[in-house]
Design a protein around this motif. Sequence first.
Motif, PDB file in Angstrom:
ATOM      1  N   LEU A  14      70.509   4.196  61.136  1.00  0.00           N
ATOM      2  CA  LEU A  14      71.310   4.112  59.901  1.00  0.00           C
ATOM      3  C   LEU A  14      72.502   5.063  59.972  1.00  0.00           C
ATOM      4  CD1 LEU A  14      68.881   3.924  56.830  1.00  0.00           C
ATOM      5  CD2 LEU A  14      70.292   2.113  57.822  1.00  0.00           C
ATOM      6  N   HIS A  15      72.251   6.282  60.421  1.00  0.00           N
ATOM      7  CA  HIS A  15      73.336   7.268  60.469  1.00  0.00           C
ATOM      8  C   HIS A  15      74.435   6.856  61.448  1.00  0.00           C
ATOM      9  CE1 HIS A  15      72.042  10.372  57.631  1.00  0.00           C
ATOM     10  NE2 HIS A  15      70.844   9.867  57.862  1.00  0.00           N
ATOM     11  N   ASN A  16      74.046   6.256  62.558  1.00  0.00           N
ATOM     12  CA  ASN A  16      75.053   5.708  63.490  1.00  0.00           C
ATOM     13  C   ASN A  16      75.859   4.610  62.833  1.00  0.00           C
ATOM     14  OD1 ASN A  16      74.768   7.224  65.751  1.00  0.00           O
ATOM     15  ND2 ASN A  16      73.175   5.917  66.646  1.00  0.00           N
ATOM     16  N   LEU A  17      75.139   3.789  62.088  1.00  0.00           N
ATOM     17  CA  LEU A  17      75.775   2.655  61.423  1.00  0.00           C
ATOM     18  C   LEU A  17      76.828   3.136  60.414  1.00  0.00           C
ATOM     19  CD1 LEU A  17      75.680  -0.436  61.069  1.00  0.00           C
ATOM     20  CD2 LEU A  17      73.863  -0.104  59.389  1.00  0.00           C
ATOM     21  N   TYR A  18      76.522   4.196  59.682  1.00  0.00           N
ATOM     22  CA  TYR A  18      77.455   4.720  58.675  1.00  0.00           C
ATOM     23  C   TYR A  18      78.788   5.140  59.297  1.00  0.00           C
ATOM     24  CZ  TYR A  18      73.220   5.149  55.777  1.00  0.00           C
ATOM     25  OH  TYR A  18      72.061   4.901  55.092  1.00  0.00           O
ATOM     26  N   SER A  19      78.728   5.570  60.556  1.00  0.00           N
ATOM     27  CA  SER A  19      79.983   6.026  61.159  1.00  0.00           C
ATOM     28  C   SER A  19      80.737   4.896  61.862  1.00  0.00           C
ATOM     29  CB  SER A  19      79.716   7.197  62.120  1.00  0.00           C
ATOM     30  OG  SER A  19      78.755   6.816  63.049  1.00  0.00           O
ATOM     31  N   SER A  20      80.199   3.684  61.775  1.00  0.00           N
ATOM     32  CA  SER A  20      80.885   2.539  62.384  1.00  0.00           C
ATOM     33  C   SER A  20      82.186   2.229  61.626  1.00  0.00           C
ATOM     34  CB  SER A  20      79.954   1.325  62.343  1.00  0.00           C
ATOM     35  OG  SER A  20      80.686   0.155  62.573  1.00  0.00           O
ATOM     36  N   LYS A  21      83.151   1.684  62.365  1.00  0.00           N
ATOM     37  CA  LYS A  21      84.435   1.339  61.736  1.00  0.00           C
ATOM     38  C   LYS A  21      84.412  -0.072  61.114  1.00  0.00           C
ATOM     39  CE  LYS A  21      87.227   4.792  63.564  1.00  0.00           C
ATOM     40  NZ  LYS A  21      86.132   5.783  63.585  1.00  0.00           N
TER      41      LYS A  21
END
Length: 279
Positions: A14-21
């Motif tokens: 989830l945290h990786n996903l939040y930083s996606s553009k």
Amino acid sequence: MKKINLNIDDIAILHNLYSSKSKLVADFKDREDFFLKHRYKMYIAFAEKRKLSTLPRTPYFHRQRAQIFESLYSSGLSSLKYIKEYRQRNSYKVCSLCGSPAAGTLDHFLPKDTYPEFSIFSKNLIPACKCNFSKNKNISMIYHPQFFDFIENRLYYIDFLIVNNSINYRGIKLNIKPSHPYYKLIESHLKNHILKCVDGFEDEMRIRLQSLYDTPKTYIFALDSVTISSKQQLKKIIHNQLKRENQKFQTPNSWDSLILASFLKKEVFNDFFLRVITI
Ligand SMILES: [Zn+2]
């Protein structure tokens, strides 16, 4: 049927996903972080209590919001690359739901149209064959391959006799005692998933049993290089092959294993031994 032991950190994902553009996740963290973490915890708590079928749905889940989750699932975003890898992993060459020698799809154990928030949640994703397309909507009738350790044991066997060199198929039976705490669930999974959702399951078993009986050397590889002189020797060879294959496929519940192990049952082993020593 196969126990799936995944080591995936859904919160890190989830945290990786939040930083996606990606546009799909603009403001996603602010909107969904608290909700998703709460729902993931609930999922695990209900699954561990074997009560996932009673997990309440989220009320008033707006269609547009649900679509974002579904789009994320099929987006191929690099922060969700685990989904593609999980679907394609070679070690899943056995369907977790029915034991067939095929996988290649991922089933959403709780369906994504009714529980969209679990669309990208690894604990809800099950490697499966096309049997998942007709899976029963009532999931209390089947077992969850990530939460039940009993799937690591052999659950079923084929009951058959050999009459005039022909397989007399009598059905698939439970290989566990009625006192087993999940006897009813294991029985229900057989009736409501394997026998219902796998097209021609029993015909397939009959054909595979006959084929193994007709040409045992094609299936029991050690028979090519040894001459069988005793029942004990044949049993040992079969047990060794089962052990190797169960390790390779990480389950004793693949179709191949189910079929070969069924030849060890006392009703047919003697006839099978006679067949092996005369070919
Ligand atoms: Zn399947």
